[in-house]
Motif scaffolding. Structure first.
Motif, short mmCIF file in Angstrom:
data_model
loop_
_atom_site.label_atom_id
_atom_site.label_comp_id
_atom_site.label_asym_id
_atom_site.label_seq_id
_atom_site.Cartn_x
_atom_site.Cartn_y
_atom_site.Cartn_z
N ASP A 115 -24.80 -28.54 12.35
CA ASP A 115 -23.70 -28.17 11.47
C ASP A 115 -23.99 -28.74 10.08
O ASP A 115 -24.57 -29.82 9.95
N GLY A 116 -23.55 -28.01 9.05
CA GLY A 116 -23.83 -28.48 7.70
C GLY A 116 -23.11 -29.77 7.38
O GLY A 116 -23.72 -30.80 7.09
N ILE A 117 -21.77 -29.73 7.42
CA ILE A 117 -20.94 -30.92 7.20
C ILE A 117 -20.05 -31.06 8.42
O ILE A 117 -19.26 -30.17 8.74
N ASP A 138 -28.06 -20.92 7.54
CA ASP A 138 -28.95 -21.08 8.70
C ASP A 138 -28.57 -22.31 9.52
O ASP A 138 -29.41 -23.17 9.85
N LEU A 139 -27.29 -22.38 9.90
CA LEU A 139 -26.73 -23.48 10.67
C LEU A 139 -25.93 -22.92 11.85
O LEU A 139 -25.70 -21.72 11.94
N ARG A 140 -25.51 -23.81 12.75
CA ARG A 140 -24.55 -23.39 13.76
C ARG A 140 -23.20 -23.15 13.07
O ARG A 140 -22.73 -22.02 12.99
N TYR A 141 -22.57 -24.20 12.56
CA TYR A 141 -21.35 -24.08 11.77
C TYR A 141 -21.65 -24.62 10.37
O TYR A 141 -22.21 -25.71 10.22
N GLY A 142 -21.24 -23.89 9.35
CA GLY A 142 -21.40 -24.41 7.99
C GLY A 142 -20.63 -25.71 7.82
O GLY A 142 -21.18 -26.71 7.36
N VAL A 143 -19.35 -25.69 8.19
CA VAL A 143 -18.49 -26.87 8.16
C VAL A 143 -17.77 -26.95 9.49
O VAL A 143 -17.33 -25.94 10.03
N HIS A 144 -17.63 -28.16 10.02
CA HIS A 144 -17.02 -28.35 11.35
C HIS A 144 -16.08 -29.55 11.29
O HIS A 144 -16.53 -30.68 11.09
N ALA A 202 -21.36 -19.51 12.63
CA ALA A 202 -19.98 -19.42 12.14
C ALA A 202 -19.91 -20.12 10.79
O ALA A 202 -20.67 -21.06 10.52
N GLY A 203 -19.00 -19.67 9.95
CA GLY A 203 -18.88 -20.24 8.62
C GLY A 203 -18.19 -21.58 8.61
O GLY A 203 -18.80 -22.63 8.38
N TYR A 204 -16.86 -21.57 8.87
CA TYR A 204 -16.05 -22.78 8.81
C TYR A 204 -15.29 -22.90 10.13
O TYR A 204 -14.44 -22.06 10.45
N ALA A 205 -15.59 -23.94 10.90
CA ALA A 205 -14.96 -24.16 12.21
C ALA A 205 -13.98 -25.32 12.08
O ALA A 205 -14.39 -26.48 11.95
N GLY A 254 -19.67 -16.30 15.68
CA GLY A 254 -19.52 -15.23 14.71
C GLY A 254 -18.25 -15.22 13.90
O GLY A 254 -17.84 -14.17 13.42
N HIS A 255 -17.61 -16.36 13.70
CA HIS A 255 -16.36 -16.41 12.94
C HIS A 255 -16.64 -16.75 11.47
O HIS A 255 -17.47 -17.60 11.17
N GLY A 256 -15.91 -16.09 10.58
CA GLY A 256 -15.95 -16.52 9.19
C GLY A 256 -15.20 -17.83 9.04
O GLY A 256 -15.76 -18.83 8.56
#
Length: 479
Positions: free
Chosen positions: A240-242, A259-265, A284-287, A309-311
């Motif tokens: 995850d990014g952050i 190119d991450l699993r979740y951009g922000v988690h 996913a973008g933001y989890a 696959g969630h934005g």
């Protein structure tokens, strides 16, 4: 006598209205549905990074004294001193900073703030100083308060995710890491129970050779921290990014995550702000999970189409604002699960598989002034009741044909983006092949004008007549 069931009413309405609708063509504007066009979006990120490390032996200078190893230089530093680095350091163990208010910086770079960087600040010799961990454990531990790391490349941490191997470990309050580069690492920067940390303008690159993203570490890990500031970082090839875990009142803005699993988690993290970030090409973008009081503002989530696959995902999220975001080209634009009392407003939701997917009792959301366009399904609602998103002003639904009789910008006829038809096809999946037929169009018309049954789903009582956003900017076509 009770109301008829949804299925019985559906059959009755369709039979009664098919005759009246004979010879009538229901026109759907071309902007109502996706066309398969590619999303025109450039996040400005490279396909790969091609960093070149210096081979010059490392030299650290403290108050005019030179050291050929980093640890003795840091031991010699007094509070307030600056340790200037040139060349490459290959420490045999984790380098630990125990002296407060020390600055560690590139000797050849101008002071931080004099130039704008991209996590690739290089001095007059064209190369950043390097601290290389040789693939074992943590590389650099900032354990004292007020320490600054400025313009340094830290790389090659250990491979043990279970041991939280990190390139930069932060355990001191008020630490700053800026304009630096973190690569070839499991966890990039781990903030461990330290408050008021600032992470600004860094590039963090994990290990893309580890194929499974879940086996990597996170780019930035915020653990039991508060009041951190995370801005203008570029993060890729990590898990995850952050990642937030019991991290409160954190502001993260202007970060780019790909190119991450979740951009922000988020996990168990409250009262945080996420502003003007870009998440593109992730699973996913933001989890957002198990948190409350978040402000999710002005972010972009594009082409996040991986396993989830969630934005933007809200899972067990309460009392949160999701506003002014662009959610385009994802599998689900917004996924809202077991979440209550949130405001979802002023967002562009376009070109997704489903614009919004509601599930698990998410029935008390305020959803208004959003633009829904080109989604294969505007709303998917797995709920057992009818959900009213708004009463005074609703959302724009491309293709809905909202009629604004009095010119106030708001339609007078309600719109059901998820209603009787979705309920029936959910109960009887084989009927899905008929959803574009004239009979189903008649049923949709009936739901607007003759609400004889309140089927489970979503109703927008006052749809907007004009879109608040122009989604066409995301498509390769003239307009």
């Amino acid at each position: 006598m009770g109301r008829p069931s949804a299925d019985a009413a559906l059959a009755a309405v369709a039979a009664a209205l098919l005759v009246a609708a004979a010879g009538t063509v229901v026109a759907v504007p071309t902007d109502a549905a996706p066309t398969g066009d590619d999303i025109a979006f450039d996040a400005g990120v490279p396909d790969t990074f091609d960093f070149e490390a210096t081979d010059e032996p490392g030299v650290a200078t403290v108050d005019g004294e030179r050291f050929d190893a980093l640890a003795p230089a840091l031991d010699a530093a007094e509070p307030g001193d600056t340790v200037e680095l040139r060349g490459r350091f290959d420490p045999e163990a984790t380098v630990v900073v125990e002296t407060p208010n020390v600055t560690i910086r590139d000797a050849d770079d101008p002071p931080s703030g004099a130039t704008a960087g991209d996590g690739d600040r290089t001095g007059t010799d064209g190369q950043m100083p390097v601290i290389d961990g040789a693939g074992e454990g943590d590389v650099l531990a900032l354990n004292a308060s007020g320490v600054s790391l400025d313009g340094v490349w830290v790389r090659n941490a250990g491979y043990a995710a279970e041991d939280n191997d990190a390139a930069v470990w932060v355990d001191g309050a008020g630490v700053t890491v800026r304009d630096s580069r973190v690569t070839d690492t499991t966890f990039g920067i781990w903030v461990d129970s330290a408050a008021d940390v600032r992470l600004v303008d860094n590039t963090v690159v994990g290990r893309d050779e580890i194929e499974s993203r879940t086996d990597r570490g996170n780019g930035i890990q915020l653990y039991e921290t508060a009041d951190a500031y995370v801005a203008d970082n570029r993060i890729t090839d990590a898990r995850d990014g952050i990642y937030y875990s019991w991290a409160d009142r954190v502001e993260a803005r202007d970060n780019t995550l790909w190119d991450l699993r979740y951009g922000v988690h988020y996990m168990y993290s409250n009262d945080c702000r996420l502003v003007n970030n870009t998440a593109v090409g992730n699973d996913a973008g933001y989890a957002l999970m198990l948190s409350e009081g978040l402000k999710i503002l002005n972010n972009t989530a594009v082409n996040n189409t991986g396993q989830s696959g969630h934005g933007i995902m809200l899972k067990s999220i309460d009392h949160t604002t999701v506003r002014n975001n662009h959610v385009v080209g994802n599998e689900n634009g917004l996924f809202v699960y077991n979440s209550l009392d949130n405001e979802i407003a002023d967002n562009l939701v376009a070109g997704n598989g489903a614009g919004v997917h509601l599930s698990a009792g998410s029935v008390r959301e305020s959803v208004h002034h959003n633009t829904f366009a080109r989604n294969r399904v505007q709303v998917r609602a797995d709920v057992g009741e009818q959900v009213a998103w708004n009463e005074s002003a609703g959302n724009y639904w491309a293709g809905a044909g909202a009629r604004d009789v009095d010119g106030d910008g708001v339609g007078e006829t309600r719109y059901r983006p998820a209603g009787m038809v979705q309920h029936l096809t959910g109960e009887h999946p084989k009927a899905s092949v008929f959803t574009g037929s004239p009979a189903f169009e008649v049923v949709r018309l009936a739901e607007r004008t003759l609400p004889v049954v309140e089927a489970p789903g979503v109703v927008d009582y006052r749809p907007l007549a004009e879109p608040p956003h122009d989604w066409r900017d995301y498509y390769d076509r003239d307009h």
